[in-house]
Scaffold this active site. Structure first.
Site, mmCIF file in Angstrom:
data_model
loop_
_atom_site.group_PDB
_atom_site.id
_atom_site.type_symbol
_atom_site.label_atom_id
_atom_site.label_comp_id
_atom_site.label_asym_id
_atom_site.label_seq_id
_atom_site.Cartn_x
_atom_site.Cartn_y
_atom_site.Cartn_z
ATOM 1 N N CYS A 9 98.810 45.212 54.651
ATOM 2 C CA CYS A 9 99.138 43.784 54.747
ATOM 3 C C CYS A 9 99.859 43.286 53.499
ATOM 4 C CB CYS A 9 97.876 42.980 54.980
ATOM 5 S SG CYS A 9 96.635 43.241 53.712
ATOM 6 N N GLU A 60 92.166 36.151 57.285
ATOM 7 C CA GLU A 60 92.934 37.024 56.395
ATOM 8 C C GLU A 60 94.112 37.536 57.213
ATOM 9 O OE1 GLU A 60 92.380 37.943 53.177
ATOM 10 O OE2 GLU A 60 90.588 36.728 52.903
HETATM 11 P P1 NAD Z 1 94.247 44.498 65.601
HETATM 12 O O1 NAD Z 1 95.194 44.658 66.741
HETATM 13 O O2 NAD Z 1 93.305 45.613 65.296
HETATM 14 O O3 NAD Z 1 93.443 43.151 65.856
HETATM 15 C C1 NAD Z 1 92.440 42.711 64.972
HETATM 16 C C2 NAD Z 1 91.168 42.397 65.745
HETATM 17 O O4 NAD Z 1 91.429 41.329 66.652
HETATM 18 C C3 NAD Z 1 90.653 43.564 66.568
HETATM 19 O O5 NAD Z 1 89.289 43.743 66.297
HETATM 20 C C4 NAD Z 1 90.913 43.144 68.013
HETATM 21 O O6 NAD Z 1 89.903 43.591 68.880
HETATM 22 C C5 NAD Z 1 90.907 41.640 67.935
HETATM 23 N N1 NAD Z 1 91.772 41.046 68.955
HETATM 24 C C6 NAD Z 1 93.014 41.463 69.316
HETATM 25 N N2 NAD Z 1 93.522 40.656 70.290
HETATM 26 C C7 NAD Z 1 92.577 39.712 70.531
HETATM 27 C C8 NAD Z 1 92.509 38.576 71.416
HETATM 28 N N3 NAD Z 1 93.508 38.270 72.247
HETATM 29 N N4 NAD Z 1 91.395 37.829 71.377
HETATM 30 C C9 NAD Z 1 90.379 38.133 70.547
HETATM 31 N N5 NAD Z 1 90.399 39.192 69.709
HETATM 32 C C10 NAD Z 1 91.459 39.963 69.696
HETATM 33 O O7 NAD Z 1 95.004 44.234 64.235
HETATM 34 P P2 NAD Z 1 96.396 43.526 63.970
HETATM 35 O O8 NAD Z 1 96.304 42.078 64.249
HETATM 36 O O9 NAD Z 1 97.503 44.305 64.575
HETATM 37 O O10 NAD Z 1 96.428 43.738 62.389
HETATM 38 C C11 NAD Z 1 97.613 43.729 61.706
HETATM 39 C C12 NAD Z 1 97.846 42.376 61.061
HETATM 40 O O11 NAD Z 1 96.760 42.080 60.199
HETATM 41 C C13 NAD Z 1 99.077 42.327 60.195
HETATM 42 O O12 NAD Z 1 99.718 41.094 60.362
HETATM 43 C C14 NAD Z 1 98.526 42.445 58.790
HETATM 44 O O13 NAD Z 1 99.345 41.891 57.796
HETATM 45 C C15 NAD Z 1 97.245 41.713 58.917
HETATM 46 N N6 NAD Z 1 96.297 42.160 57.914
HETATM 47 C C16 NAD Z 1 95.872 41.272 56.986
HETATM 48 C C17 NAD Z 1 94.998 41.683 55.991
HETATM 49 C C18 NAD Z 1 94.496 40.741 54.941
HETATM 50 O O14 NAD Z 1 93.560 41.119 54.261
HETATM 51 N N7 NAD Z 1 95.030 39.551 54.798
HETATM 52 C C19 NAD Z 1 94.566 43.008 55.963
HETATM 53 C C20 NAD Z 1 95.009 43.871 56.937
HETATM 54 C C21 NAD Z 1 95.863 43.444 57.920
#
Ligand code: NAD
Length: 495
Positions: free
Chosen positions: A268, A234
């Site tokens: 998102c 997602e």
């Molecule tokens: P985040 O930084 O919280 O990361 C998400 C998860 O990934 C965390 O649990 C983190 O521990 C893990 N993570 C981070 N780096 C990692 C790595 N190198 N290796 C393994 N795991 C790792 O969240 P984010 O990515 O900043 O979230 C924002 C993004 O998510 C935006 O692009 C947003 O559009 C998208 N998003 C999508 C949805 C959807 O439903 N499609 C919903 C919310 C957010």
């Protein structure tokens, strides 16, 4: 510091970045082994267990609404009402909908067998996958941990949840409450950051459900490939909004402001930027200013309903986007409280790399306005970019609607309303192309976390397989041609 090598529950060696301890890896291995034991003993399969877990989760959410709201306020400055509508209450509704339909969604489904296989009986049996990993992001840290959990439990799986470390207060509350309320043998929370997630990803799961950015999405997909684990991604990206010349501009402005500035733009599916003709943009601008004022007052910093940027890194990223932009309204910020005013900016050329707001997904309270020459140009801008998670079109015209349905591709398409498709449980929620793969909510969640097993059962007598077994006599040829595979020409020389 040198690389650490540890061992997963499957006996594979994991090479961790410096800083990741052996303890992190063995904790991940232990958690997954415990969850797998629960699944293998059949703990999670009975419908009664699934219903009990969903009810317990519902009670957790209702009884601890204030505690969850306080955590969401600490992490994101969310108001208690927004926290209920978009997070806690959202999951309660998902649970209620699931409980209402669980029996029907998980019942075996009879399938007709072809005449050639009569008197056989066929059915599809929905079985749980096993142990599911849910990796959640920080922006809706309750909803995005727990809505997938609802589907995974309803389908009868054991689940390991990894909340986001970027929303630490919510992660901590979930880490404490979930094991207290749910079956601790089958539902686990692993708190932590990249080392913990990396250690979990080295384990073998039966499904990985990841919500977050595309860069980490690739890391997840690579890790899953090692075990051939199916993955739902997602993801995000830029979700455009097109305002046609025939749109009801007052309502459009209010809804754009609501969709964009909820959770301070950290959604998102928030409208990322607005496309419209020059004349429509000129008419829309004062209405957007007015709608922001209506929603958050003269000083949004003083509004209890306006959120804050999640951390200093994102605050700096966003203010760096505002600085060079042509600001229509807003733009003020305060680093100490991570406040960024609802901001509208103008973009001269969306394809100019110097227009920083048109590069990456904004994911904050900045709304760029982009002038385009009519419908074709708007469709062109959308189609030149990655397929969005959501696309919004404000119009009163069926033709414009048809055009977007036919000529664009996106996870969702909303006419005259942003965000709200999420709240329709019968609609799939997910992306396409760069915005993700797989979809969930409602029955789709149960299907996603299940395997639809094909079950065919034949009586032994009469033994009808005689007609398709050699030797192929003339009579059998006739039966095959007429009954089993009608339309086949009779082979020459055997009549
Ligand atoms: P985040 O930084 O919280 O990361 C998400 C998860 O990934 C965390 O649990 C983190 O521990 C893990 N993570 C981070 N780096 C990692 C790595 N190198 N290796 C393994 N795991 C790792 O969240 P984010 O990515 O900043 O979230 C924002 C993004 O998510 C935006 O692009 C947003 O559009 C998208 N998003 C999508 C949805 C959807 O439903 N499609 C919903 C919310 C957010």
């Amino acid at each position: 510091m040198s690389e650490t090598v540890s061992t997963t529950s499957a006996g594979d060696e994991v090479h961790q970045e410096p800083g990741a301890s052996r303890g992190v890896v063995s904790q991940a291995a232990e958690v997954v082994a415990t969850a797998r034991r629960a699944f293998d003993y059949g703990v999670t399969k009975p419908r009664e267990w699934r219903v009990a877990q969903l009810r317990a989760l519902r009670s957790l959410l209702v009884d601890h609404e204030d505690e969850l709201a306080a955590a969401l306020h600490a992490d994101l400055g969310k108001s208690a009402t927004e926290a209920w509508v978009t997070e806690t209450g959202f999951v309660v509704r998902e649970i209620d909908h699931t409980l209402r339909h669980l029996r029907a969604w998980t019942a075996p489904r009879r399938v007709r067998v072809p005449l050639s296989l009569a008197p056989g009986r066929a059915k599809v049996v929905r079985e749980p996958l096993g142990v599911v990993l849910v990796i959640a992001p920080w922006n809706y840290p309750v909803q995005l941990c727990l809505a997938p959990l609802v589907g995974a439990l309803a389908a009868g799986n054991a689940v390991v949840i990894k909340p986001s470390e970027v929303a630490p207060a919510t992660s901590q509350v979930l880490g404490r409450l979930l094991p207290e309320h749910l079956d601790a043998s089958a539902v686990h929370v692993v708190e932590g950051a990249v080392p913990e997630t990396t250690a979990l990803l080295a384990e073998r799961f039966d499904h990985i459900f990841y919500t977050g950015n595309g860069t980490v999405g690739r890391v997840v997909l690579e890790a899953a490939a090692r075990h051939l684990t199916p993955v739902t991604l997602e993801l995000g990206g830029k979700s455009p909004a097109y305002v046609a010349d025939d749109a009801d501009l007052e309502v459009t402005a209010r809804r754009l402001v609501w969709g964009k500035f909820t959770n301070a733009g950290q959604t998102c599916v928030a409208p990322d930027y607005v496309l419209a003709s020059r004349a429509t943009l000129d008419a829309l601008k004062p209405l957007l200013v007015q709608a922001i004022q209506e929603a958050f007052g003269d000083d949004p910093a003083a509004s209890a309903d306006y959120g804050r940027i999640v951390d200093g890194r994102h605050f700096e990223r966003l203010t760096a986007l505002v600085d060079p932009a042509r600001v229509v309204t807003g733009g003020r910020s305060d680093a100490s409280s991570r406040y960024l005013e609802p901001t509208v900016v103008e973009v001269a050329d969306p394809d100019d790399p110097r227009e920083l707001v048109m590069g990456e997904e904004i994911f904050g309270p900045i709304l760029p306005l982009v002038a385009v020459e009519g419908l074709d140009a708007a469709v062109g801008v959308v189609n030149r970019r990655d397929k969005p998670l959501a696309l919004y079109v404000f119009t009163t015209s069926d033709e414009v609607r048809e055009r977007f349905v036919r000529d664009t591709s996106s996870g969702a398409l909303g006419f005259n309303i942003p965000l709200a498709h999420l709240a329709v449980p019968g609609l799939p929620f997910g992306g396409v192309g760069a915005s993700g793969m797989g979809a969930y909510h409602g029955e789709r969640s149960v299907a996603l976390f299940s395997h639809d097993k094909a079950v065919l059962s034949m009586p032994t007598r009469p033994d009808t397989t005689v007609w398709v077994r050699p030797p192929f006599t003339s009579l059998k040829e006739q039966v095959i041609a007429r009954v089993a595979f009608p339309g086949r020409r009779r082979p020459g020389g055997r009549s």
